[in-house]
Design an enzyme around this catalytic site. Structure first.
Site, PDB file in Angstrom:
ATOM      1  N   ARG A 141      -1.630  11.725  -9.621  1.00  6.06           N
ATOM      2  CA  ARG A 141      -1.498  10.277  -9.423  1.00  6.06           C
ATOM      3  C   ARG A 141      -1.992   9.541 -10.664  1.00  6.06           C
ATOM      4  O   ARG A 141      -3.044   9.859 -11.211  1.00  6.06           O
ATOM      5  CB  ARG A 141      -2.342   9.826  -8.223  1.00  6.06           C
ATOM      6  CG  ARG A 141      -1.896  10.383  -6.924  1.00  6.06           C
ATOM      7  CD  ARG A 141      -2.414   9.623  -5.726  1.00  6.06           C
ATOM      8  NE  ARG A 141      -3.740   9.041  -5.823  1.00  6.06           N
ATOM      9  CZ  ARG A 141      -4.242   8.200  -4.928  1.00  6.06           C
ATOM     10  NH1 ARG A 141      -3.509   7.840  -3.881  1.00  6.06           N
ATOM     11  NH2 ARG A 141      -5.445   7.724  -5.048  1.00  6.06           N
ATOM     12  N   THR A 161      -1.779   2.982 -10.927  1.00  5.85           N
ATOM     13  CA  THR A 161      -0.692   2.677  -9.970  1.00  5.85           C
ATOM     14  C   THR A 161      -0.753   3.548  -8.716  1.00  5.85           C
ATOM     15  O   THR A 161      -0.119   3.229  -7.711  1.00  5.85           O
ATOM     16  CB  THR A 161       0.681   2.909 -10.619  1.00  5.85           C
ATOM     17  OG1 THR A 161       0.788   4.305 -10.953  1.00  5.85           O
ATOM     18  CG2 THR A 161       0.854   2.077 -11.872  1.00  5.85           C
ATOM     19  N   ASP A 172     -11.703  16.489  -8.021  1.00  3.20           N
ATOM     20  CA  ASP A 172     -12.889  16.367  -8.872  1.00  3.20           C
ATOM     21  C   ASP A 172     -14.108  16.999  -8.202  1.00  3.20           C
ATOM     22  O   ASP A 172     -14.889  17.695  -8.848  1.00  3.20           O
ATOM     23  CB  ASP A 172     -13.187  14.888  -9.171  1.00  3.20           C
ATOM     24  CG  ASP A 172     -12.304  14.350 -10.296  1.00  3.20           C
ATOM     25  OD1 ASP A 172     -11.668  15.161 -10.992  1.00  3.20           O
ATOM     26  OD2 ASP A 172     -12.257  13.122 -10.453  1.00  3.20           O
ATOM     27  N   ASP A 215     -12.626  11.762  -4.604  1.00  2.00           N
ATOM     28  CA  ASP A 215     -11.544  12.528  -5.242  1.00  2.00           C
ATOM     29  C   ASP A 215     -11.758  14.008  -4.949  1.00  2.00           C
ATOM     30  O   ASP A 215     -12.673  14.643  -5.485  1.00  2.00           O
ATOM     31  CB  ASP A 215     -11.559  12.266  -6.754  1.00  2.00           C
ATOM     32  CG  ASP A 215     -10.362  12.906  -7.443  1.00  2.00           C
ATOM     33  OD1 ASP A 215     -10.114  14.114  -7.231  1.00  2.00           O
ATOM     34  OD2 ASP A 215      -9.669  12.200  -8.193  1.00  2.00           O
TER      35      ASP A 215
HETATM   36  C1  PRP Z   1      -4.684  13.846  -4.959  1.00  4.10           C
HETATM   37  C2  PRP Z   1      -4.481  14.760  -3.766  1.00  4.10           C
HETATM   38  C3  PRP Z   1      -3.033  14.583  -3.443  1.00  4.10           C
HETATM   39  C4  PRP Z   1      -2.798  13.143  -3.802  1.00  4.10           C
HETATM   40  C5  PRP Z   1      -2.717  12.327  -2.545  1.00  4.10           C
HETATM   41  O1  PRP Z   1      -4.245  14.467  -6.118  1.00  4.10           O
HETATM   42  O2  PRP Z   1      -4.827  16.093  -4.012  1.00  4.10           O
HETATM   43  O3  PRP Z   1      -2.181  15.447  -4.154  1.00  4.10           O
HETATM   44  O4  PRP Z   1      -3.898  12.724  -4.603  1.00  4.10           O
HETATM   45  O5  PRP Z   1      -2.430  11.007  -2.825  1.00  4.10           O
HETATM   46  P1  PRP Z   1      -1.062  10.306  -2.399  1.00  4.10           P
HETATM   47  O6  PRP Z   1      -0.826  10.665  -0.960  1.00  4.10           O
HETATM   48  O7  PRP Z   1      -1.349   8.853  -2.593  1.00  4.10           O
HETATM   49  O8  PRP Z   1       0.018  10.820  -3.307  1.00  4.10           O
HETATM   50  P2  PRP Z   1      -4.530  13.862  -7.587  1.00  4.10           P
HETATM   51  O9  PRP Z   1      -3.347  13.097  -8.050  1.00  4.10           O
HETATM   52  O10 PRP Z   1      -5.847  13.151  -7.592  1.00  4.10           O
HETATM   53  O11 PRP Z   1      -4.576  15.163  -8.488  1.00  4.10           O
HETATM   54  P3  PRP Z   1      -5.571  16.423  -8.479  1.00  4.10           P
HETATM   55  O12 PRP Z   1      -5.270  17.217  -7.246  1.00  4.10           O
HETATM   56  O13 PRP Z   1      -5.157  17.122  -9.726  1.00  4.10           O
HETATM   57  O14 PRP Z   1      -6.982  15.924  -8.523  1.00  4.10           O
HETATM   58  N1  URA Z   2      -6.703  11.696  -3.596  1.00  2.00           N
HETATM   59  C1  URA Z   2      -8.009  11.991  -3.411  1.00  2.00           C
HETATM   60  O1  URA Z   2      -8.501  13.010  -3.923  1.00  2.00           O
HETATM   61  N2  URA Z   2      -8.739  11.145  -2.663  1.00  2.00           N
HETATM   62  C2  URA Z   2      -8.227  10.053  -2.079  1.00  2.00           C
HETATM   63  O2  URA Z   2      -8.964   9.331  -1.389  1.00  2.00           O
HETATM   64  C3  URA Z   2      -6.868   9.762  -2.289  1.00  2.00           C
HETATM   65  C4  URA Z   2      -6.120  10.614  -3.040  1.00  2.00           C
END
Ligand code: PRP
Ligand code: URA
Length: 212
Positions: A107, A111, A206, A203
């Site tokens: 993400r 945005t 993270d 997150d």
């Molecule tokens: C997080 C999570 C999902 C997404 C959910 O990933 O693991 O994939 O956000 O959000 P959404 O429903 O609004 O799309 P992130 O983009 O933070 O990446 P990461 O897993 O690499 O930390």
């Molecule tokens: N991705 C995350 O890791 N946490 C949230 O709350 C939303 C998206």
């Protein structure tokens, strides 16, 4: 277990509640976070994999022969990178011979729109049960992109396993792909203005990978 809607299975169990508190707690460190992510995935697996078909086999115990049942379905797990990797080992331990496809989505921090940076899917999607692994269903953008990618690659049956789901993400997925069953440990209140789940756990990636 209780159903929050026809297409969402919410797993209710004291062990789930226990692990959710540990994951949510801002003071929980990486090792404990990882342990509870694994425990929760093991519990989710019972429900996500509950109705897989089985076939009868014979087995010899140290004492005699008997008949038993083994899973009789091709299963493809699709962790959404990165956070979905947190669920892969625990889930796939239950299904010998399962295959794994990878979808890389991230993400945008401002945005909250996910962009794709990697994909590698096994060939046999049409004959398999595809199970998307992503602990967080927030806006639903990542799940939607993953479902659409799988369908473009001829996936027949798709399920989504997550840990926390927001009503917004469930609504989007139900509206666009009502055939995709969602399994989650909990449905949270909603999203904040940065599209983070409230009350949430922050997150997930993270916290799981120690990158905060
Ligand atoms: C997080 C999570 C999902 C997404 C959910 O990933 O693991 O994939 O956000 O959000 P959404 O429903 O609004 O799309 P992130 O983009 O933070 O990446 P990461 O897993 O690499 O930390
Ligand atoms: N991705 C995350 O890791 N946490 C949230 O709350 C939303 C998206």
């Amino acid at each position: 277990m209780s159903a929050a809607g026809e297409l969402v299975t919410v797993v209710n169990h004291p062990l789930v509640d226990n692990s959710l508190v540990a994951l949510r707690d801002v003071n929980t460190g990486t090792d404990t976070f990882r342990r509870h992510a694994r425990l929760l995935t093991l519990i989710l697996a019972f429900h996500v994999l509950e109705d897989l078909p089985t076939r009868e086999v014979s087995v010899r115990t140290p004492l005699e022969d008997m008949r038993g049942h083994v899973i009789d379905r091709n299963v493809i797990f699709v962790p959404v990178l990165r956070a979905g990797l947190a669920m892969l080992d625990a889930m796939s331990d239950f299904v010998p011979g399962s295959k794994v496809g990878f979808v890389g989505l991230e993400r945008d921090e401002t945005t909250a729109i996910a962009h794709s940076y990697y994909q590698k899917l096994p060939a046999q999607l049409a004959e398999a049960e595809a199970i998307i692994l992503d602990p967080m269903l927030a806006t639903g953008g990542s799940a939607l992109a993953t479902v659409e990618l799988l369908k473009q690659n001829r996936a027949g049956s798709i399920r989504l396993a997550c840990v926390l789901a927001a009503p917004e993400g469930i609504g989007l997925l139900n509206e666009r792909h009502p055939d995709v069953r969602i399994f989650t440990a909990v449905v949270d209140r909603g999203l904040n203005d940065r599209k983070f789940i409230l009350p949430g756990l922050g997150d997930f990636g993270d916290r799981y990978f120690g990158t905060t």
